[in-house]
Scaffold this active site. Structure first.
Site, PDB file in Angstrom:
ATOM      1  N   HIS A 143       3.771   6.563  -6.728  1.00 48.75           N
ATOM      2  CA  HIS A 143       2.979   7.669  -7.273  1.00 48.75           C
ATOM      3  C   HIS A 143       3.757   8.972  -7.110  1.00 48.75           C
ATOM      4  CE1 HIS A 143      -1.375   9.463  -7.562  1.00 48.75           C
ATOM      5  NE2 HIS A 143      -0.589   9.895  -8.519  1.00 48.75           N
ATOM      6  N   HIS A 192       1.827   4.520  -2.802  1.00 47.01           N
ATOM      7  CA  HIS A 192       1.931   5.966  -2.594  1.00 47.01           C
ATOM      8  C   HIS A 192       3.303   6.479  -3.023  1.00 47.01           C
ATOM      9  CE1 HIS A 192      -1.841   6.538  -0.579  1.00 47.01           C
ATOM     10  NE2 HIS A 192      -1.528   5.820   0.483  1.00 47.01           N
ATOM     11  N   HIS A 205       0.829  -1.210   0.000  1.00 50.03           N
ATOM     12  CA  HIS A 205       0.000   0.000   0.000  1.00 50.03           C
ATOM     13  C   HIS A 205       0.863   1.260   0.000  1.00 50.03           C
ATOM     14  CE1 HIS A 205      -3.745   2.229   1.199  1.00 50.03           C
ATOM     15  NE2 HIS A 205      -2.843   3.062   1.684  1.00 50.03           N
ATOM     16  N   GLU A 206       1.780   1.347   0.960  1.00 51.58           N
ATOM     17  CA  GLU A 206       2.610   2.548   1.068  1.00 51.58           C
ATOM     18  C   GLU A 206       3.574   2.661  -0.105  1.00 51.58           C
ATOM     19  OE1 GLU A 206       1.737   4.762   3.008  1.00 51.58           O
ATOM     20  OE2 GLU A 206       0.428   3.586   4.311  1.00 51.58           O
TER      21      GLU A 206
END
Length: 616
Positions: free
Chosen positions: A414, A411, A407-408
């Protein structure tokens, strides 16, 4: 594994009385720590940038009264503001991330306080800018854009300003609001210090019967225990500790909501909800559609809860029974090195370049891995323009921690693509799209794991985990979103957020979402008091919309291949260069329609049925 390093998980240290306690930061090997030196090699360099930010602030202030005089003057002011914002963001991120390493460190506390005070100074220095720009006639701004090519860089930013023109105040009023920024941030800062530095939880007995200190990071670990006594002990200990401070916590949260309402009214919005969504140019209908779609699907959630109750063989399903895996004899533990390896394989569909950069990041100073004394709880990705992104974890070796890494990393990647392909002014993508990138990685990880197991029991375990992800991200965050809507509306109507009102309201929502199947324990009424995201108003709904968009995009990536991957990578590269709804539409999903949410809820229903068929 092909890792050059030998990865191992640090053990909890033993205190003098034999109770397991968290290690200090000094006990953790450097390879498991982020490398903030890549941002500033020393505190002295940070101090120099603090001085530079002050100088740039004064330089920007000196332009007051000149901004609308010519296209060149407008360009000069916008360029200087952008440079100032870039440097200020770096100064603040470094100080805050140092403090997050150890919230009890007074040096880092002082640096963060200094950075926050400087940010208020910066906001005050540039408060004149937007009102002066908006005082320029729209036709003149568009004339400037036509006659001064360099100004084209700021065209989207200027058009966005014109869109919000009716909510911008005079220069004097904007300066006053900016000067109040440090005071306005007080509720969040007070809660952060309380929740990470001051609150102390008791010890409980773990699965082996050892007395272990309860912490934020270990709480979920205990809730996943097969031992119901451990789950209940952790649940009771956590919420009874928060309950002892309910008056203080209610006062802190009430102040935060009042702050949101105040700013919305001052800026002439109809509500705090409208003010929060308007920043991203997201219609309120998107928020309301989410609540309505989830409300329609509560019977499916209840069907899943009934399955959980049946498989666990419980007469009553309690709130502390909602997180333990319901597939027996499968207990997945994974050290950090193995997690890196698995996540790397899972993201392979996103292309060689994405996979290579992500691998380098996970192994070379992007990630702060383990929980230590005083470290900020939870997980996040952050950083500063011009420097690689960073990830804070509190890795415990649980299966869920592998998904947190994925998940991180979403980020972080991105951020990497956005910072690499966008000028600073458009590098800061909104949270609305941020949760798409992170949750897409989780969806790819789940797909990889489901594709690489032939064991029906492991498949059932994975389906259970995926159901929990959707329950936690779509159902739970929507319940949070409904709570936020109620609290802000109540204050806007003149109500007072007393501890009793907050607990009653939150308990009623839990009854609505879980009461058809669960015995809703009274202590869950205090859960509102421990949710950090409530101090960023109307943030949590973006997790729910994010998982819906991510589910749609991950399916496209897996089914359509290269064409979908190219659109997705372009989406990551786009940063904040357009409104989030438009960016997602170009990537292939329309979030103004309720269909992505309904499709994800439909997937949830299908998985409930499949899991039911796999379990005895």
């Amino acid at each position: 594994m092909n890792n050059e390093k030998v990865w191992s998980q640090p053990k909890w240290s033993e205190s003098a009385n034999g109770t397991a306690s968290l290690p200090s930061r000094g006990e953790i090997p450097d390879e498991f720590k982020w490398r903030l030196e890549d941002m500033y090699a020393s505190h002295e360099q940070w101090d120099k940038d603090v001085e530079e930010v002050s100088r740039l602030s004064e330089q920007l202030s000196s332009l007051q009264g000149t901004v609308g005089s010519s296209a060149q003057a407008l360009y000069q002011a916008l360029t200087l503001q952008d440079k100032l914002s870039e440097r200020m963001s770096k100064v603040y991120a470094y100080a805050r991330m140092r403090r997050d390493e150890d919230n009890t460190n007074t040096t880092y506390q002082a640096m963060t306080d200094k950075a926050m005070a400087l940010w208020v100074k910066v906001d005050s220095a540039k408060a004149f800018l937007i009102p002066e720009i908006l005082a320029i006639p729209d036709t003149t701004i568009r004339q400037y854009l036509a006659e001064y090519p360099d100004l084209k860089l700021f065209e989207f930013a200027l058009e966005d300003l014109l869109r919000q023109k009716s909510h911008v105040l005079s220069a004097e009023q904007e300066e006053l609001l900016a000067a109040a920024g440090e005071v306005a941030s007080a509720p969040q800062q007070i809660f952060t210090m309380f929740n990470n530095a001051d609150i102390k939880f008791p010890t409980i007995k773990d699965d082996e019967g050892n007395e272990v200190e309860l912490t934020h990071g270990r709480y979920v670990h205990f809730l996943e225990s097969r031992n119901r006594d451990v789950r209940k002990s952790a649940f009771d200990a956590l919420y009874q500790t928060y309950s002892k401070h309910k008056n203080t916590l209610a006062a802190i949260y009430s102040a935060s909501v009042k702050k949101d309402v105040f700013y919305a009214r001052v800026r002439k919005y109809d509500s705090a909800l409208q003010a929060a969504l308007e920043e991203d140019n997201v219609p309120i209908s998107v928020y309301d559609n989410l609540l309505a779609a989830v409300d329609e699907s509560l019977p499916t959630l209840h069907k899943y809860l009934k399955l959980r109750k049946s498989v666990l063989g419980l007469d009553e399903l309690h709130m502390y029974d909602l997180y333990t895996p319901i597939v027996a004899d499968v207990d997945v533990k994974m050290d950090y090195g193995d997690a890196v390896d698995v996540v790397s394989k899972a993201i392979a569909p996103l292309g060689d370049e994405y996979q290579r950069i992500a691998n380098e990041g996970m192994k070379s100073g992007w990630v702060d891995v383990y929980e230590t004394k005083g470290k900020t709880s939870g997980a996040y990705s952050w950083g500063a323009y011009g420097v690689h992104p960073y990830i804070l974890l509190n890795y415990q070796g649980r299966f869920d921690d592998v998904f947190t890494l994925a998940h991180e990393l979403g980020h972080a990647m991105h951020t990497y693509y956005s910072n690499t392909h966008q000028p600073h002014v458009y590098s800061g993508y909104t949270i609305f799209v941020a949760e798409v990138a992170s949750t897409c990685n989780e969806a790819l990880l789940m797909h990889h794991l489901l594709q690489t197991t032939d064991d029906p029991k492991m498949r059932a375990y994975l389906l259970n985990h995926h159901l929990e992800t959707i329950r936690g991200t779509l159902f739970r965050q929507t319940m949070f979103a409904e709570f936020e809507k109620r609290t802000h509306a109540y204050v806007e109507e003149g109500g007072s957020l007393t501890p009793e009102w907050l607990c009653d309201t939150y308990y009623q929502l839990n009854q609505k979402y879980f009461g058809a199947v669960c015995a809703v324990d009274k202590d869950i009424a205090m859960e509102w008091s421990r949710i950090p995201h409530f101090y960023t108003p109307f943030y949590v709904y973006k997790y729910a919309t994010g998982i819906s968009a991510a589910t749609a995009l991950s399916q496209k990536i897996l089914q359509e291949g290269e064409s979908a991957v190219q659109k997705y990578i372009e989406f990551l590269k786009s940063g904040g260069s357009d409104y989030p709804i438009e960016l997602l539409r170009r990537a292939g999903v329309d979030m103004e329609s309720p269909e992505p949410v309904r499709a994800t809820l439909g997937l949830f229903a299908e998985m409930v049925d499949e899991l039911s068929s796999l379990l005895p």
